[in-house]
Enzyme design. Structure first.
Site, PDB file in Angstrom:
ATOM      1  N   ASP A  20     -33.938  54.266 -22.953  1.00 40.02           N
ATOM      2  CA  ASP A  20     -33.202  54.164 -21.695  1.00 40.02           C
ATOM      3  C   ASP A  20     -33.089  55.532 -21.032  1.00 40.02           C
ATOM      4  OD1 ASP A  20     -31.166  53.765 -19.678  1.00 40.02           O
ATOM      5  OD2 ASP A  20     -30.589  51.955 -20.763  1.00 40.02           O
TER       6      ASP A  20
ATOM      7  N   HIS B  79     -34.285  50.763 -18.394  1.00 42.15           N
ATOM      8  CA  HIS B  79     -32.818  50.788 -18.357  1.00 42.15           C
ATOM      9  C   HIS B  79     -32.290  49.392 -18.676  1.00 42.15           C
ATOM     10  CE1 HIS B  79     -28.858  52.109 -17.385  1.00 42.15           C
ATOM     11  NE2 HIS B  79     -28.766  51.404 -16.265  1.00 42.15           N
TER      12      HIS B  79
ATOM     13  N   SER C  40     -24.841  49.019 -17.526  1.00 45.08           N
ATOM     14  CA  SER C  40     -24.788  50.390 -17.050  1.00 45.08           C
ATOM     15  C   SER C  40     -23.343  50.792 -16.758  1.00 45.08           C
ATOM     16  CB  SER C  40     -25.706  50.551 -15.836  1.00 45.08           C
ATOM     17  OG  SER C  40     -25.924  51.911 -15.574  1.00 45.08           O
TER      18      SER C  40
END
Length: 521
Positions: free
Chosen positions: A460, A490, A234
């Site tokens: 995602d 995610h 991320s």
């Protein structure tokens, strides 16, 4: 109910977790000149590794990390880094580190593998032990290492308001409809930002992504590694891209999973997230209504959407009991829904939470919202949200006005009827911030760097799939190697896909780069 997927993506945070333009520390490079070498006393320091204490309140609290199944113990240390990398002699800042040594024979050890789990604002020191077993294969040849980036956890944490004030902050209406509501929302945002300056003003100018990247290179040296081996998730993908840009010759093997789009400004990023979360929600609704046992929250995907729209509209004026004495507000409900979309494993919680909310009970959705905001069961908050806002605002140049929000609302609502308003209003989170933002978006071009494996998940919600391709292109030809996973949630490595795990493990452990454009299902 916390999981690594949430930590990796939190920038649905701020005045309601979907509030600050997500996980993106926007930076172009050093404030002045090329990366400077650390001073001799920091580069030559010896780390004093000891058994890890229990996580601090800023790290999220809890118990000291337990030994791994093979008996290996976690070790923690503090690294000194220059507070101001452009003036290294002006003082230092503490950076908290954690590690567990490689499980395989010393002759097979490659070095350290440094993790950043995202946020920005997530504590790597508290996250790595919780999910270390996911990386057991990588531990056969690497020491697993993580850290609290500056401003986070035990690394000079950004502190703004106290727990009681944060409860009120997250109870407010973050999608104001009337002039009075807008006035209150803007006042509360400005008050929060003033508290950050009052309590953490010394560190606020120095929590940029470029600062963290320089810390990582110092960490590499102090750990004794000639090259940095890195696993970023991320926001950690942006941090990894910025490191590659600043130190291409010092990078070893690197994986970027759940990839931030480095070509977007903060508004574009928030708009992309609106689309991503709406897509994830639509996938959830479709999955629920396809169950043979029936879907308790709607007969068709459109029925699910209609019922939730009606619920959210009711909560705007009539909140329902949540976790006493707090009520489940419209904002908290949308946050809770977003939290559950970070992982397909959370979909049953979302179904249960919505079913209960229809009956007037908001406990499950509020638990999910609390997890998004970094609130523990005892009412204490980690510094996840203050750090998230501080890093984003130090990085991103844009400062939006209410006029900008008003002009953008139609776009956001078209992108997501459910999440659009909250993300649009989150654009003002940095408006009254005390530190100027560095740039429009990060520079991740890394000519001369070795191949970097870039992994994108088509479902995602927080870092939409398109960002992986743009990151691979921005890193440069022959540097960014894209791998696609057709999945939900995610991130990809922790999704359970053996195809993804095998490709990543083979690269990190054996240096074998998968063919560009590889697709996993």
């Amino acid at each position: 109910m916390s999981n690594p997927h949430r930590i990796r993506a939190v920038s649905l945070a701020a005045t309601a977790v979907l509030a600050t333009p997500l996980l993106t520390g926007w930076t172009t490079g050093p404030a002045t000149g090329a990366p400077s070498d650390p001073t001799a006393n920091t580069a030559g320091q010896k780390l004093n590794w000891k058994d890890c204490p229990a996580p601090s309140a800023a790290q999220g609290g809890g118990s000291a990390p337990a030994p791994l199944p093979d008996g290996s113990r976690w070790q923690c240390a503090t690294m000194k880094a220059p507070l101001n990398w452009d003036n290294p002699k002006s003082g230092t800042i503490d950076i908290a580190l954690i590690r567990v040594k490689a499980s395989g024979p010393p002759s097979k050890r490659i070095g350290s593998l440094v993790f950043n789990f995202g946020g920005p604002g997530g504590s790597g020191v508290s996250t790595l032990p919780a999910f270390a077993q996911d990386y057991a294969a990588l531990r056969t040849r690497f020491d697993l290492v993580s850290f609290d980036p500056r401003g986070v956890g035990r690394s000079s944490p950004v502190i703004c308001e106290n727990d009681q004030q944060l409860d009120a902050f997250f109870q407010q209406d973050a999608t104001p409809d009337t002039p009075a509501e807008k006035k209150t929302y803007l006042y509360n945002t400005e008050r929060f930002n003033r508290a950050c300056k009052l309590n953490s003003g010394k560190v606020l100018p120095y929590v940029r992504t470029t600062d963290a990247a320089r810390d990582i290179d110092l960490m590499r040296q102090v750990l004794g590694d000639a090259k940095l081996n890195y696993f970023g998730i991320s926001y950690g993908t942006e941090l990894g891209g910025v490191y590659a840009h600043l130190f291409p010759g010092k990078l070893g093997r690197a994986v970027l999973d759940a990839v931030v789009d480095p070509t977007q400004d903060s508004k574009q990023s928030a708009l992309g997230q609106a689309k991503g979360f709406q897509l994830a929600f639509d996938n959830f609704a479709r999955n629920c209504t396809q169950q043979s046992t029936g879907c308790p929250i709607g007969k068709t995907p459109q029925d699910v959407r209609n019922r939730i729209t009606a619920l959210i509209k009711r909560l705007d004026s009539k909140p329902i009991p949540g976790i006493a004495p707090r009520l489940l507000t419209q904002t908290a409900a949308v946050n809770g829904i977003a939290e559950a979309l970070y992982s397909k494993d959370f979909w049953p919680y979302l179904t249960e939470g919505l079913q209960q909310a229809y009956a007037g009970d908001g406990k499950v959705l509020m638990l999910l919202s609390d997890a998004m905001n970094g609130r523990s069961d005892n009412g204490r908050y980690s510094n996840l949200i203050p750090a998230n806002i501080a890093i984003n605002c130090a990085d991103q140049k844009a400062r939006y006005t209410t006029a900008d929000v008003k002009a953008s609302l139609p776009q956001f609502r078209a992108a997501s009827p459910l999440f659009g308003d909250l993300l649009a209003w989150g654009m003002v989170s940095c408006t009254d911030w005390s530190v100027a933002g560095a740039a429009t978006h990060p520079n991740v071009s890394a000519p001369g760097a070795p191949p970097i494996l870039v992994v994108g998940n088509t479902g995602d919600p927080a870092t939409p799939y398109e960002g992986a391709r743009r990151m691979a292109q921005a890193l440069g030809k022959g540097v960014g190697i894209e791998l696609t996973y057709h999945g939900q949630g995610h991130g990809s490595y922790d999704s359970g896909s053996k195809c993804v795990q095998n490709a990543v493990n083979n690269y990190l452990l054996n240096g074998l780069v998968p063919r560009a454009g590889t697709v996993c299902y």
